[in-house]
Design an enzyme around this catalytic site. Structure first.
Site, PDB file in Angstrom:
ATOM      1  N   GLY A  23      56.770  27.975  80.487  1.00 24.55           N
ATOM      2  CA  GLY A  23      56.205  29.088  80.602  1.00 24.55           C
ATOM      3  C   GLY A  23      54.811  29.048  80.154  1.00 24.55           C
ATOM      4  N   LYS A  28      57.803  51.802  71.599  1.00 21.85           N
ATOM      5  CA  LYS A  28      57.535  51.066  72.456  1.00 21.85           C
ATOM      6  C   LYS A  28      57.323  52.088  73.427  1.00 21.85           C
ATOM      7  CE  LYS A  28      56.722  46.445  73.617  1.00 21.85           C
ATOM      8  NZ  LYS A  28      56.093  45.674  73.439  1.00 21.85           N
ATOM      9  N   GLY A  33      51.665  30.836  79.782  1.00 21.83           N
ATOM     10  CA  GLY A  33      50.881  31.968  80.493  1.00 21.83           C
ATOM     11  C   GLY A  33      49.712  31.895  78.758  1.00 21.83           C
ATOM     12  N   ASN A  34      49.836  32.845  79.477  1.00 25.17           N
ATOM     13  CA  ASN A  34      48.978  33.300  77.924  1.00 25.17           C
ATOM     14  C   ASN A  34      49.221  32.837  75.847  1.00 25.17           C
ATOM     15  OD1 ASN A  34      46.789  35.399  79.088  1.00 25.17           O
ATOM     16  ND2 ASN A  34      49.288  36.943  79.101  1.00 25.17           N
ATOM     17  N   VAL A  35      50.607  32.874  76.379  1.00 25.50           N
ATOM     18  CA  VAL A  35      50.843  32.442  75.041  1.00 25.50           C
ATOM     19  C   VAL A  35      51.271  30.797  75.563  1.00 25.50           C
ATOM     20  CG1 VAL A  35      52.759  33.182  73.435  1.00 25.50           C
ATOM     21  CG2 VAL A  35      52.508  34.108  74.378  1.00 25.50           C
ATOM     22  N   GLY A  36      51.772  30.450  76.077  1.00 26.01           N
ATOM     23  CA  GLY A  36      51.939  29.161  75.971  1.00 26.01           C
ATOM     24  C   GLY A  36      50.699  27.863  76.305  1.00 26.01           C
TER      25      GLY A  36
HETATM   26  P1  NAD Z   1      52.174  35.434  81.066  1.00 24.78           P
HETATM   27  O1  NAD Z   1      53.376  36.256  81.945  1.00 24.78           O
HETATM   28  O2  NAD Z   1      51.323  35.503  80.274  1.00 24.78           O
HETATM   29  O3  NAD Z   1      53.111  33.916  81.065  1.00 24.78           O
HETATM   30  C1  NAD Z   1      54.350  34.554  81.569  1.00 24.78           C
HETATM   31  C2  NAD Z   1      54.283  32.653  82.065  1.00 24.78           C
HETATM   32  O4  NAD Z   1      56.188  32.409  81.880  1.00 24.78           O
HETATM   33  C3  NAD Z   1      54.338  32.112  83.026  1.00 24.78           C
HETATM   34  O5  NAD Z   1      53.818  30.960  83.719  1.00 24.78           O
HETATM   35  C4  NAD Z   1      55.161  31.686  84.215  1.00 24.78           C
HETATM   36  O6  NAD Z   1      54.621  31.782  85.342  1.00 24.78           O
HETATM   37  C5  NAD Z   1      55.755  31.784  83.324  1.00 24.78           C
HETATM   38  N1  NAD Z   1      57.796  32.209  83.332  1.00 24.78           N
HETATM   39  C6  NAD Z   1      57.803  33.008  83.740  1.00 24.78           C
HETATM   40  N2  NAD Z   1      59.337  32.867  84.647  1.00 24.78           N
HETATM   41  C7  NAD Z   1      59.711  31.445  83.680  1.00 24.78           C
HETATM   42  C8  NAD Z   1      60.793  30.515  83.818  1.00 24.78           C
HETATM   43  N3  NAD Z   1      62.023  31.527  84.301  1.00 24.78           N
HETATM   44  N4  NAD Z   1      60.673  29.670  83.779  1.00 24.78           N
HETATM   45  C9  NAD Z   1      59.432  28.779  83.160  1.00 24.78           C
HETATM   46  N5  NAD Z   1      57.943  29.708  83.193  1.00 24.78           N
HETATM   47  C10 NAD Z   1      57.945  30.777  83.508  1.00 24.78           C
HETATM   48  O7  NAD Z   1      53.216  36.519  79.636  1.00 24.78           O
HETATM   49  P2  NAD Z   1      52.722  36.380  78.502  1.00 24.78           P
HETATM   50  O8  NAD Z   1      51.789  37.415  77.526  1.00 24.78           O
HETATM   51  O9  NAD Z   1      51.940  34.211  77.431  1.00 24.78           O
HETATM   52  O10 NAD Z   1      54.093  36.213  77.561  1.00 24.78           O
HETATM   53  C11 NAD Z   1      54.529  35.634  77.198  1.00 24.78           C
HETATM   54  C12 NAD Z   1      56.340  36.267  76.599  1.00 24.78           C
HETATM   55  O11 NAD Z   1      55.947  36.120  75.404  1.00 24.78           O
HETATM   56  C13 NAD Z   1      56.808  37.389  76.658  1.00 24.78           C
HETATM   57  O12 NAD Z   1      58.141  37.870  77.097  1.00 24.78           O
HETATM   58  C14 NAD Z   1      55.784  38.327  76.447  1.00 24.78           C
HETATM   59  O13 NAD Z   1      56.090  39.395  75.706  1.00 24.78           O
HETATM   60  C15 NAD Z   1      56.255  37.705  74.853  1.00 24.78           C
HETATM   61  N6  NAD Z   1      55.058  37.739  74.169  1.00 24.78           N
HETATM   62  C16 NAD Z   1      53.461  38.213  74.345  1.00 24.78           C
HETATM   63  C17 NAD Z   1      52.261  38.351  73.121  1.00 24.78           C
HETATM   64  C18 NAD Z   1      50.820  37.953  73.786  1.00 24.78           C
HETATM   65  O14 NAD Z   1      50.442  38.203  73.412  1.00 24.78           O
HETATM   66  N7  NAD Z   1      50.838  38.205  74.810  1.00 24.78           N
HETATM   67  C19 NAD Z   1      53.006  38.828  72.407  1.00 24.78           C
HETATM   68  C20 NAD Z   1      54.070  38.324  71.573  1.00 24.78           C
HETATM   69  C21 NAD Z   1      55.339  38.205  72.628  1.00 24.78           C
END
Ligand code: NAD
Length: 373
Positions: free
Chosen positions: A181, A81, A183-186
């Site tokens: 959450g 990392k 975002g991309n994952v949710g």
């Molecule tokens: P993202 O930035 O696209 O989405 C994050 C979401 O969480 C947003 O909707 C944001 O508004 C929301 N959020 C932030 N703080 C919050 C809170 N306190 N309560 C409720 N919602 C909240 O990020 P992502 O890419 O979806 O990644 C989310 C998590 O998953 C991160 O921890 C990331 O490290 C991890 N992750 C992502 C991937 C990937 O492929 N994108 C892979 C493995 C792990």
């Protein structure tokens, strides 16, 4: 500039870290940290995080997480990392300058293959590729497979949930789901779970949360989130305080936001039957133990959320987008089953079972290597 505090000495163990490197370029104002934790399975994969407060300790912890995640996913890669100490919300020209300088600084660290992470994205990887020709998570125009656009991690979470529900006598069809959450994952998890017949009853983002015990239309909620910037503008649900999403009564909870969101302050309020960790370390170590004692089944982060890195590895090895979902399903489903079998047969906590599985794979690979750096 604030001085850095380095306390990584406490973390050396039988796995790593193999290299911890600090880079500094005063003319550009670049400060960066790279941790190559273990390369027994192959060159280390792990993202570049850009954040003003990223520390050596954080980079090491994330690198170890990648060692475990990549080994558990069966990838021929170790874990690493890196962090650029800078605010990601800067004009793109400045970000490009920092990322290009960082890429040049890691040119000779050939055992480290960078990818995107918090604060960096596919365009950043385009700059890295241009500088050193070594990275993953590229834009489609450069032959990349856009892992967030296709929902690679959320898809893996869905595959994991499909396996895990069987251990608690549930089916995905008809199971109620809350997603913290969006975002991309949710969002991707919501979409793929809905396709399997699960019922989305609560969702939250940084602006708030929505709840409907009769279920929400996942695709409509995604559209609302994209077009208005938040789930709270979805009409067919009532708004609830953001943190209440985690406390929703449901079958499956997917924390997909930030680290340590489930902690000793709220763990007693968690009412689901299964937690599939979409985010990295969304549950504190103490809270994981409490959940286990409360008989709430958990699939740990690096088992459930490996879809993204698997997608990146497929891209790196010249694979095609059409193959990605099959590879993710096989790896994530098999690993979920292996971990949960250990949980039930050996009476272990899910975290211990996942760590044990990953460590076994890393240590086995280390037996084949004479030199580990
Ligand atoms: P993202 O930035 O696209 O989405 C994050 C979401 O969480 C947003 O909707 C944001 O508004 C929301 N959020 C932030 N703080 C919050 C809170 N306190 N309560 C409720 N919602 C909240 O990020 P992502 O890419 O979806 O990644 C989310 C998590 O998953 C991160 O921890 C990331 O490290 C991890 N992750 C992502 C991937 C990937 O492929 N994108 C892979 C493995 C792990």
């Amino acid at each position: 500039m604030e001085p850095c505090t380095y306390v990584v000495e406490n973390y050396y163990d039988d796995i790593g870290p193999a290299k911890v490197v600090h880079v500094y370029e005063p003319k550009i104002g670049l400060r960066g940290i790279i941790c190559i934790d273990n390369i027994a399975r192959g060159p280390a994969i792990g993202g570049i995080r850009m954040a003003p407060d990223v520390t050596t300790t954080e980079v090491f912890r994330l690198a170890r997480g990648m060692t475990y995640k990549n080994a558990a996913a069966g990838l021929r890669h170790g874990g690493g990392k890196s962090g650029i100490i800078a605010d990601p919300k800067q004009p793109e020209e400045r970000r490009e300058e920092l990322i290009r300088a960082f890429a040049r600084a890691i040119r000779d660290l050939k055992d480290y293959i960078p990818g995107p992470d918090m604060g960096t994205n596919e365009s950043s990887m385009g700059y890295v590729y241009d500088e050193i020709g070594r990275c993953l998570g590229l834009p489609r125009s450069l032959g990349g497979i856009p892992l967030d656009e296709i929902g690679a991690t959320g898809y893996g979470c869905c595959c994991s949930a499909e396996v895990a529900v069987k251990y608690i006598d549930l089916e995905l069809k008809g199971a109620t789901v809350a997603i913290q959450g969006f975002g991309n994952v949710g969002k991707a998890a919501a979409k793929f779970l809905a396709e399997k017949g699960a019922i989305l009853v609560a969702a939250s983002d940084i602006d708030g949360a929505v709840y409907n015990p009769d279920g929400m239309d996942a695709n409509e909620l995604i559209d609302v989130n994209i077009s208005t910037g938040s789930v709270i503008n979805y009409k067919n649900a009532k708004q609830i305080p953001r943190e209440k999403c985690l406390e929703t009564e449901c079958d499956i909870l997917i924390p997909a936001a930030r680290p340590d969101c489930i902690n000793m302050k709220n763990v007693e309020q968690i009412k689901c039957k299964l937690i599939v960790a979409g985010a990295n370390i969304p549950i504190s170590a103490e809270a994981e133990k409490v959940l286990h004692d409360k008989n709430i089944l958990q699939v740990p982060d690096f088992i459930a959320n490996a879809g993204g890195v698997i997608c990146g590895a497929v891209e790196y090895h010249g694979g095609h987008e059409k193959d990605v979902f099959g590879v993710i399903k096989t790896a994530v489903s098999t690993n979920t089953r292996e971990v949960l079998d250990r949980v039930y047969k050996k009476k272990m906590s899910p975290r211990d079972a996942a760590n044990q599985l990953a460590r076994e794979r890393v240590l086995e690979a280390m037996n084949y290597r004479k030199i580990h750096i």
